[in-house]
Design a protein around this motif. Sequence first.
Motif, PDB file in Angstrom:
ATOM      1  N   VAL A 102       0.835  -1.195   0.000  1.00 14.89           N
ATOM      2  CA  VAL A 102       0.000   0.000   0.000  1.00 14.89           C
ATOM      3  C   VAL A 102       0.876   1.253   0.000  1.00 14.89           C
ATOM      4  N   VAL A 103       0.552   2.186  -0.887  1.00 15.02           N
ATOM      5  CA  VAL A 103       1.264   3.465  -0.981  1.00 15.02           C
ATOM      6  C   VAL A 103       0.230   4.578  -1.039  1.00 15.02           C
ATOM      7  N   ASP A 104       0.635   5.788  -0.658  1.00 16.11           N
ATOM      8  CA  ASP A 104      -0.334   6.884  -0.702  1.00 16.11           C
ATOM      9  C   ASP A 104      -0.294   7.656  -2.017  1.00 16.11           C
ATOM     10  N   ASP A 105       0.679   7.336  -2.872  1.00 15.49           N
ATOM     11  CA  ASP A 105       0.761   7.955  -4.193  1.00 15.49           C
ATOM     12  C   ASP A 105       1.423   6.947  -5.121  1.00 15.49           C
ATOM     13  N   VAL A 106       0.620   6.240  -5.903  1.00 13.77           N
ATOM     14  CA  VAL A 106       1.150   5.156  -6.717  1.00 13.77           C
ATOM     15  C   VAL A 106       2.037   5.678  -7.845  1.00 13.77           C
ATOM     16  N   VAL A 107       1.762   6.874  -8.343  1.00 17.35           N
ATOM     17  CA  VAL A 107       2.594   7.454  -9.402  1.00 17.35           C
ATOM     18  C   VAL A 107       3.987   7.759  -8.864  1.00 17.35           C
ATOM     19  N   ALA A 108       4.047   8.369  -7.681  1.00 16.15           N
ATOM     20  CA  ALA A 108       5.334   8.691  -7.069  1.00 16.15           C
ATOM     21  C   ALA A 108       6.080   7.429  -6.660  1.00 16.15           C
ATOM     22  N   ALA A 109       5.351   6.443  -6.147  1.00 10.32           N
ATOM     23  CA  ALA A 109       5.986   5.194  -5.730  1.00 10.32           C
ATOM     24  C   ALA A 109       6.592   4.469  -6.926  1.00 10.32           C
ATOM     25  N   ARG A 110       5.855   4.442  -8.033  1.00 10.67           N
ATOM     26  CA  ARG A 110       6.381   3.818  -9.242  1.00 10.67           C
ATOM     27  C   ARG A 110       7.644   4.534  -9.712  1.00 10.67           C
TER      28      ARG A 110
ATOM     29  N   ARG B 149      -9.112   9.055  -8.866  1.00  8.07           N
ATOM     30  CA  ARG B 149      -8.104   8.697  -7.860  1.00  8.07           C
ATOM     31  C   ARG B 149      -8.788   8.183  -6.599  1.00  8.07           C
ATOM     32  N   ARG B 150      -9.833   7.357  -6.804  1.00  7.28           N
ATOM     33  CA  ARG B 150     -10.544   6.762  -5.684  1.00  7.28           C
ATOM     34  C   ARG B 150      -9.609   5.845  -4.913  1.00  7.28           C
ATOM     35  N   SER B 151      -9.641   5.947  -3.610  1.00  5.61           N
ATOM     36  CA  SER B 151      -8.771   5.129  -2.770  1.00  5.61           C
ATOM     37  C   SER B 151      -8.991   3.645  -3.052  1.00  5.61           C
ATOM     38  N   TYR B 152      -7.909   2.876  -3.022  1.00  4.56           N
ATOM     39  CA  TYR B 152      -7.889   1.428  -3.256  1.00  4.56           C
ATOM     40  C   TYR B 152      -7.946   1.043  -4.734  1.00  4.56           C
ATOM     41  N   SER B 153      -8.003   1.983  -5.662  1.00  5.38           N
ATOM     42  CA  SER B 153      -8.380   1.652  -7.038  1.00  5.38           C
ATOM     43  C   SER B 153      -7.307   1.862  -8.097  1.00  5.38           C
ATOM     44  N   SER B 154      -6.108   2.318  -7.721  1.00  6.39           N
ATOM     45  CA  SER B 154      -5.027   2.525  -8.703  1.00  6.39           C
ATOM     46  C   SER B 154      -3.843   1.645  -8.330  1.00  6.39           C
TER      47      SER B 154
ATOM     48  N   GLN C 208      -0.620  -0.630  -4.458  1.00  5.58           N
ATOM     49  CA  GLN C 208      -2.021  -0.210  -4.413  1.00  5.58           C
ATOM     50  C   GLN C 208      -2.111   1.137  -3.696  1.00  5.58           C
ATOM     51  N   GLU C 209      -2.725   2.096  -4.385  1.00 10.32           N
ATOM     52  CA  GLU C 209      -2.839   3.439  -3.809  1.00 10.32           C
ATOM     53  C   GLU C 209      -4.028   3.495  -2.837  1.00 10.32           C
TER      54      GLU C 209
ATOM     55  N   HIS D  91     -11.467   3.185   4.672  1.00 11.64           N
ATOM     56  CA  HIS D  91     -12.878   3.128   5.013  1.00 11.64           C
ATOM     57  C   HIS D  91     -13.015   2.923   6.520  1.00 11.64           C
ATOM     58  N   PRO D  92     -14.024   3.516   7.151  1.00  6.03           N
ATOM     59  CA  PRO D  92     -14.215   3.347   8.603  1.00  6.03           C
ATOM     60  C   PRO D  92     -14.272   1.878   8.989  1.00  6.03           C
ATOM     61  N   GLY D  93     -13.557   1.558  10.076  1.00  3.84           N
ATOM     62  CA  GLY D  93     -13.556   0.186  10.575  1.00  3.84           C
ATOM     63  C   GLY D  93     -12.557  -0.726   9.919  1.00  3.84           C
ATOM     64  N   ARG D  94     -11.824  -0.242   8.903  1.00  4.51           N
ATOM     65  CA  ARG D  94     -10.887  -1.106   8.183  1.00  4.51           C
ATOM     66  C   ARG D  94      -9.554  -1.271   8.896  1.00  4.51           C
ATOM     67  N   ILE D  95      -9.284  -0.425   9.891  1.00  9.09           N
ATOM     68  CA  ILE D  95      -8.035  -0.547  10.634  1.00  9.09           C
ATOM     69  C   ILE D  95      -8.335  -0.618  12.116  1.00  9.09           C
ATOM     70  N   ALA D  96      -7.453  -1.241  12.879  1.00  8.54           N
ATOM     71  CA  ALA D  96      -7.642  -1.392  14.316  1.00  8.54           C
ATOM     72  C   ALA D  96      -6.632  -0.580  15.117  1.00  8.54           C
ATOM     73  N   HIS D  97      -5.749   0.114  14.422  1.00  8.06           N
ATOM     74  CA  HIS D  97      -4.792   0.968  15.112  1.00  8.06           C
ATOM     75  C   HIS D  97      -4.377   2.077  14.152  1.00  8.06           C
ATOM     76  N   VAL D  98      -3.827   3.126  14.713  1.00  5.57           N
ATOM     77  CA  VAL D  98      -3.435   4.280  13.911  1.00  5.57           C
ATOM     78  C   VAL D  98      -1.919   4.343  13.832  1.00  5.57           C
ATOM     79  N   VAL D  99      -1.398   4.440  12.619  1.00  4.56           N
ATOM     80  CA  VAL D  99       0.042   4.566  12.408  1.00  4.56           C
ATOM     81  C   VAL D  99       0.291   5.775  11.527  1.00  4.56           C
ATOM     82  N   TYR D 100       1.150   6.672  11.979  1.00  7.26           N
ATOM     83  CA  TYR D 100       1.525   7.833  11.180  1.00  7.26           C
ATOM     84  C   TYR D 100       2.879   7.578  10.533  1.00  7.26           C
ATOM     85  N   GLY D 101       3.014   8.035   9.303  1.00  8.69           N
ATOM     86  CA  GLY D 101       4.226   7.757   8.554  1.00  8.69           C
ATOM     87  C   GLY D 101       5.400   8.659   8.870  1.00  8.69           C
TER      88      GLY D 101
END
Length: 220
Positions: free
Chosen positions: A93-101, A138-143, A158-159, A164-174
């Motif tokens: 998982v990346v927050d910007d698939v273009v930059a990651a590529r 640029r919908r989340s999960y879709s690129s 995957q960008e 979505h609410p409830g999809r994570i059980a803890h918070v991690v900041y990058g």
Amino acid sequence: MRDGKDRTSNGILRSGGVKIVDFKLEVIVLPVSDVDRARDFYQKVGFRQDVDYVAPDGFRVVHFTPPGSASSLIIGEGVSDAAPGSVQGVHLVVDDVVAARAELVARGIEVSEVFHDAGGVFHHAGTRDRVTGPQPDRRSYSSFASFNDPDGNGFVLQEVTARHPGRIAHVVYGSVAEVEQALRDAAVAHGRHEAELGHEDPDWPSWYANNMARAAGLGS
């Protein structure tokens, strides 16, 4: 907790006497034919090498962790009976698939063009219904973008920009900057909250914590 469940120190939830244990994905074992070649590749990708252990009998464990990941990869000798290159669809998982590529390409890694699926939020196997370019909104999960290791084990970028609410059980900041921005956003929201209350909120730490967790996608 407000849902009636009590969390113990080891992450177990008790509700009505029933124990619910957290199952956290920790390691994916990748079968490779040449450990040194694969190790060099993952170093080139930019994964952190945590362990390279060799036992007297030749058993070898090489452990890598992708940047920002809570899960890791293991390659080695005697760690898998699967055919080299048989693991497919490991998603990073990346927050910007273009930059990651672009970053991987700059490191000399062969990566597909960024793509999205013609009809769904997830991609089909192989190249079926693959459309070049990021998902138009640029919908989340879709690129996505994909690459292989030297044996053919397959990875997909995957960008994900909003969980979505409830999809994570803890918070991690990058980064520290992300924590700072989250605090600033919470401060602005808390200012509005106090204005509605008409007085200072003595329980502001709890309010901040819950606001920041919701903003990160924890719970609903």
